[in-house]
Design an enzyme around this catalytic site. Structure first.
Site, PDB file in Angstrom:
ATOM      1  N   PRO A 121       0.824  -1.216   0.000  1.00  0.00           N
ATOM      2  CA  PRO A 121       0.000   0.000   0.000  1.00  0.00           C
ATOM      3  C   PRO A 121       0.853   1.258   0.000  1.00  0.00           C
ATOM      4  O   PRO A 121       1.871   1.346   0.694  1.00  0.00           O
ATOM      5  CB  PRO A 121      -0.798  -0.126   1.298  1.00  0.00           C
ATOM      6  CG  PRO A 121      -0.927  -1.596   1.494  1.00  0.00           C
ATOM      7  CD  PRO A 121       0.383  -2.172   1.021  1.00  0.00           C
ATOM      8  N   CYS A 122       0.429   2.242  -0.800  1.00  0.00           N
ATOM      9  CA  CYS A 122       1.268   3.417  -1.051  1.00  0.00           C
ATOM     10  C   CYS A 122       0.707   4.694  -0.446  1.00  0.00           C
ATOM     11  O   CYS A 122       1.179   5.781  -0.740  1.00  0.00           O
ATOM     12  CB  CYS A 122       1.428   3.611  -2.553  1.00  0.00           C
ATOM     13  SG  CYS A 122      -0.140   3.743  -3.437  1.00  0.00           S
ATOM     14  N   GLN A 123      -0.313   4.600   0.422  1.00  0.00           N
ATOM     15  CA  GLN A 123      -0.926   5.820   0.944  1.00  0.00           C
ATOM     16  C   GLN A 123       0.055   6.689   1.712  1.00  0.00           C
ATOM     17  O   GLN A 123      -0.101   7.897   1.789  1.00  0.00           O
ATOM     18  CB  GLN A 123      -2.117   5.473   1.853  1.00  0.00           C
ATOM     19  CG  GLN A 123      -3.314   4.930   1.096  1.00  0.00           C
ATOM     20  CD  GLN A 123      -3.264   3.405   0.961  1.00  0.00           C
ATOM     21  OE1 GLN A 123      -2.198   2.803   1.089  1.00  0.00           O
ATOM     22  NE2 GLN A 123      -4.404   2.799   0.699  1.00  0.00           N
TER      23      GLN A 123
END
Length: 368
Positions: A81-83
Site C-alpha cells: 500500500p502506497c498511501q
C-alpha cells in the site's frame, strides 16, 4: 524456460496476477489482508489466494502454501500500500507513516523465499526523493540482487491512462541474468478505444444485464446541470459562475484550484490516474465524454486494462477501491515479460540474439 512459478504479495483484486499469468507465470499463491479483494481474486483467477497479514506471515509459510520446495520460486511480486506516499502527505508525515513498514516486510519476505527475481510496484513518487531512504533500505537488505528501477507511464503499455508508476525488478546475482527491458506498446490507446463501444448504463442505477459492474452512480440534479456545461477536456472553469461551488467562485479563474475537478474526459485523449474516487467528477476528471454522468466501475476497469469478464465483488466503496488500487494488467504483463526474458538469458540454450535489442522507452536506473 517454461512453467515459471510466482508468489504474489499485496495482491489486491488480482491485476498484477492477471498480467503475470499472461506473461507466462504460474502464480502458485497470492495473498492480501483485504477480504473483499481476496474474494474478487478467488472469483476471477483461482483459489490459490488467502487473507494474510504481510507483517506476520513468514516466507516458509508462503512456500508451503504454494507447494514449493526451497529454491524453486522464480518470482516474488507485490505492491505494498502506497498511501504513505500520497501527494497529500509531506516530509516526516510520509516517511513515518506506519504503512511504510509493509515495504520492509516485502524485503523481508524476498529474503526468506529467495526467488530468482522480484517485482516491486508502487506510486511514482516512491521512486523520487521522498522514497529514497526506503529504496536504499531495500537495496541494502537485498544486496544479493541486481536491482533495476523504472519510472513508467501506463499509456506506454497500450492503456488509455496517464498513470505513472515506479517499478523495481531484482535479479539474483548468482544467475548472471541479462538486465530487464520492458516491452512497450507500439499503439497509443485513447478513451474511445477503451470505452467507446460500451452502451449507456441502465438509467435506473441497476447493473447492466450483460456487462458486469456497468452501473451508473447517482448524482444530484445540480451536479448534472453543472457537468452539462463542461465540454470534453474542460473542467470547473467552464461552469457558469452562478452554478459553481462556493469554493470555485472564490478561486481566480485563470489560476488556482484543481483544474481536473468537474472535468470531462476527451474521446481522443487518455484518462488521468484512476483513483478510488473515479465515480465522482467532483473528485477529478471522471465525467463521461458525452453523457452527463461520471464513469462507471466497468469503464474505470477498462481504463485500467481489465477485460469485461473480470467481475469486482462488493459494495460501491469496495469496488471503486479495488479498481483504483489495482495494478493495470497490461503493465504487469510487460514487467513479467521482461523478467521472463532475463531469466531465460541464464538458460544454457539462450543466445544473445534471443534477447530484446530495442532500447527501453521507460526510464531505468541500476541500483548498486
Amino acid at each position: 524456460m517454461n512453467n515459471l512459478k510466482a508468489i504474489e504479495s499485496f495482491s489486491g483484486a488480482g491485476g498484477m496476477s492477471v498480467g503475470l499469468i499472461q506473461a507466462g507465470f504460474d502464480v502458485k499463491f497470492a495473498f492480501d489482508n483485504d477480504q473483499r479483494s481476496v474474494e474478487t481474486y478467488r472469483h476471477n483467477i483461482g483459489h490459490h489466494v488467502d487473507t494474510l497479514d504481510a507483517s506476520s506471515v513468514t516466507g516458509a509459510e508462503l512456500m508451503e502454501r504454494a507447494g514449493l520446495p526451497k529454491g524453486e520460486l522464480d518470482l516474488f511480486s507485490g505492491g505494498p500500500p502506497c498511501q504513505g506516499f500520497s501527494k497529500q502527505r509531506r516530509g516526516a508525515a510520509a516517511l513515518d507513516d506506519p504503512r511504510n513498514e509493509l515495504v520492509r516486510h516485502f524485503a523481508r519476505l524476498v529474503q526468506e523465499v529467495s526467488p530468482k527475481a522480484f517485482l516491486f510496484e508502487n506510486v511514482q513518487i516512491f521512486g523520487q526523493k521522498r522514497g529514497k531512504k526506503l529504496i536504499e533500505e531495500l537495496s541494502e537488505k537485498l544486496s544479493n540482487y541486481d536491482v533495476y528501477d523504472f519510472f513508467v507511464c501506463s499509456s506506454d503499455f497500450g492503456i488509455a491512462q496517464s498513470r505513472g508508476r515506479f517499478l523495481m525488478i531484482g535479479l539474483r546475482k548468482d544467475l548472471g541474468a541479462a538486465p530487464p527491458l520492458l516491452p512497450t506498446s507500439t499503439k497509443s490507446a485513447t478513451v474511445r478505444d477503451a470505452i467507446g463501444d460500451l452502451p449507456p448504463p441502465p438509467s435506473d442505477y441497476t447493473e447492466h444485464p450483460m456487462i458486469p459492474n456497468h452501473i451508473q452512480c447517482k448524482i444530484s440534479d445540480m451536479n448534472k446541470l453543472r457537468i452539462s456545461h463542461v465540454p470534453q477536456g474542460g473542467g470547473w472553469r467552464d461552469i457558469p459562475y452562478e452554478l459553481r461551488l462556493p469554493c470555485h467562485q472564490r478561486v481566480n479563474t485563470t489560476k488556482g484550484g484543481w483544474p481536473d475537478v468537474y472535468g470531462r474526459l476527451s474521446w481522443n485523449s487518455v484518462c488521468p490516474t484512476i483513483t478510488g474516487g473515479f465515480d465522482s467528477f467532483s473528485r477529478g476528471r471522471y465525467a463521461h465524454p458525452d453523457q452527463d454522468r461520471s464513469i462507471t466501475p466497468r469503464e474505470a476497469a477498462r481504463l485500467q486494462g481489465f477485460s469485461d469478464d473480470f467481475r469486482f465483488l462488493g459494495n460501491r466503496a469496495d469496488v471503486r477501491r479495488m479498481i483504483g488500487n489495482a495494478v493495470p494488467p497490461p503493465l504487469a504483463k510487460a514487467a513479467g515479460q521482461a523478467i521472463v526474458r532475463s531469466l531465460e538469458s541464464t538458460a544454457p540454450w539462450a543466445k544473445p540474439k534471443d534477447l530484446p535489442q530495442k532500447e527501453n522507452k521507460t526510464s531505468m536506473t541500476v541500483l548498486s
